[in-house]
Design a protein around this motif. Structure first.
Motif, mmCIF file in Angstrom:
data_model
loop_
_atom_site.group_PDB
_atom_site.id
_atom_site.type_symbol
_atom_site.label_atom_id
_atom_site.label_comp_id
_atom_site.label_asym_id
_atom_site.label_seq_id
_atom_site.Cartn_x
_atom_site.Cartn_y
_atom_site.Cartn_z
ATOM 1 N N ASP A 5 0.836 -1.204 0.000
ATOM 2 C CA ASP A 5 0.000 0.000 0.000
ATOM 3 C C ASP A 5 0.867 1.248 0.000
ATOM 4 N N THR A 7 -0.499 4.287 -0.626
ATOM 5 C CA THR A 7 -1.429 5.414 -0.552
ATOM 6 C C THR A 7 -0.776 6.576 0.194
ATOM 7 N N GLY A 8 -0.915 7.783 -0.380
ATOM 8 C CA GLY A 8 -0.370 8.975 0.277
ATOM 9 C C GLY A 8 1.093 9.212 -0.021
ATOM 10 N N LYS A 9 1.728 8.306 -0.774
ATOM 11 C CA LYS A 9 3.144 8.491 -1.105
ATOM 12 C C LYS A 9 3.277 9.136 -2.494
ATOM 13 N N ARG A 10 4.348 9.939 -2.619
ATOM 14 C CA ARG A 10 4.625 10.559 -3.917
ATOM 15 C C ARG A 10 5.958 10.042 -4.451
ATOM 16 N N GLY A 34 -1.189 2.810 -5.253
ATOM 17 C CA GLY A 34 -1.801 3.949 -4.565
ATOM 18 C C GLY A 34 -0.962 5.209 -4.534
ATOM 19 N N ALA A 35 0.276 5.168 -5.070
ATOM 20 C CA ALA A 35 1.127 6.358 -5.046
ATOM 21 C C ALA A 35 0.718 7.345 -6.125
ATOM 22 N N THR A 36 1.086 8.622 -5.936
ATOM 23 C CA THR A 36 1.012 9.570 -7.049
ATOM 24 C C THR A 36 2.411 9.653 -7.634
ATOM 25 N N SER A 270 8.458 0.047 -1.097
ATOM 26 C CA SER A 270 7.336 0.081 -0.156
ATOM 27 C C SER A 270 7.818 -0.185 1.264
#
Ligand SMILES: NC(=O)c1ccc[n+]([C@@H]2O[C@H](COP(=O)([O-])OP(=O)(O)OC[C@H]3O[C@@H](n4cnc5c(N)ncnc54)[C@H](O)[C@@H]3O)[C@@H](O)[C@H]2O)c1
Length: 304
Positions: A5, A7-10, A34-36, A270
């Motif tokens: 996961d 999520t919220g990581k760039r 989930g990363a940008t 990750s």
């Protein structure tokens, strides 16, 4: 359930100029997790890349598991052989592909990322770029300039990127690069000092992992991928033979897919890989573990 996961990581993936290489596959895997993702593209390839994206030519590869199309948060220009804009020759700065893109140096990219997202906006940095102008020449025939250009673009660029982006990365962040086993075994045809550049990249990975680990609390690993017919690899001239040779002689006798490199790199970047740094991780269907080819006329084939 154990999940990958992000999520919220760039992430910033440097070395994406089409959908046919490892950089794109890694960016896609990071987004699926989930990363940008922002990407950085070599100026000579930037317009073509933007055009292909705009005209929908990459829509098939952009398709995510949920049916939507992946989007990059930003697409920046980057020529990784220049640490600052002043390092680039005037003639190049004024040339067609460079003159309108702004500061395309590594320092320039770091400044742009900070201006766009704030002081410490990054969790993941991927170095998926290489260039060896004399790659088709045997090492023994390679000029000093060609050798140094290969090492500059393909290895020193990582050192410089860690120097410039280390301060922008949040603790627990992760850097990954791509290497090739020509660094440690002789691969005829992979010339021009590219084998030397990959050896430097792997050694630097260990030293940078220590230095940046202590200074910034980030991890640095490199993925040693098997041969794959990307645009860059096609410049070597023998990539199809390399792919076929590996397909025949690997423990898993299949052609390596870019998505496999994407998934392994996403894992390394990750939190699941929080204990791994300074490592060269093979994603090559096991080829590195072989000591003898099985397709030679003198060797019996074992279940091949
Ligand atoms: N394809 C393979 O067989 C293979 C195997 C092992 C490792 N690798 C490594 O994987 C990485 C990605 O390569 P790929 O094979 O996916 O090909 P690719 O063509 O997708 O990626 C190489 C990228 O490097 C960019 N680039 C070249 N010079 C640059 C510069 N000065 N500044 C910024 N960008 C520059 C190119 O524009 C291109 O986007 C490279 O480090 C390569 O050596 C490739």
């Amino acid at each position: 359930m154990l999940t990958l996961d992000l999520t919220g990581k760039r992430a910033l993936v440097a070395g994406v100029a089409d959908d046919g290489g490892f950089g794109f596959a890694i960016a896609k895997a990071l987004i699926e997790a989930g990363a940008t993702v922002c990407v950085a593209t070599w100026p000579p390839a930037l317009n073509i890349f933007l055009n292909l994206l705009e005209r929908g030519k990459m829509d098939e590869s952009r398709k995510l598991k949920d049916g939507t199309l992946l989007n990059f948060e930003k697409i920046y220009p980057l020529d990784a052989v220049f640490d600052t804009l002043e390092d680039a020759p005037q003639e190049l700065r004024e040339s067609k592909r460079y003159k309108d893109v702004g500061d395309f140096s590594i320092a320039g990219l770091a400044a742009r990322v900070q201006a766009d997202f704030g002081a410490q906006p990054l969790d993941i940095l991927v170095h998926s770029l290489a260039n060896g102008p004399e790659v088709k020449k045997p090492l023994m025939e390679t000029s000093r300039a060609g050798y140094l250009a290969a090492v500059s673009a393909s290895a020193y660029s990582l050192v410089s990127m860690v120097r410039h982006f280390g301060p922008l990365m949040r603790r627990g962040g992760s850097v990954a690069s791509l290497t090739y086993m020509a660094s440690e075994r002789a691969i005829p045809g992979y010339g021009g000092g590219m084998s030397s550049a990959k050896a430097a990249l792997e050694s630097d990975t260990r030293v940078l992992a220590f230095e940046a680990g202590r200074k910034y609390g980030i991890r640095i690993n490199t993925v040693s991928a098997g041969p794959y017919a990307s645009r860059a690899a096609s410049a070597i001239g023998i990539i199809d033979n390399m792919v076929k040779y590996c397909q025949t002689n690997t423990p898993l006798p299949e052609v390596l897919e870019a998505v496999e490199v994407g998934h392994a790199t996403a894992f390394l970047c990750s939190p699941l890989a929080s204990g791994i740094t300074g490592a060269t991780v093979y994603v090559d269907k096991g080829y590195h573990s072989m000591g003898m080819a099985v397709d030679g006329a003198t060797v019996p084939t074992f279940g091949a």
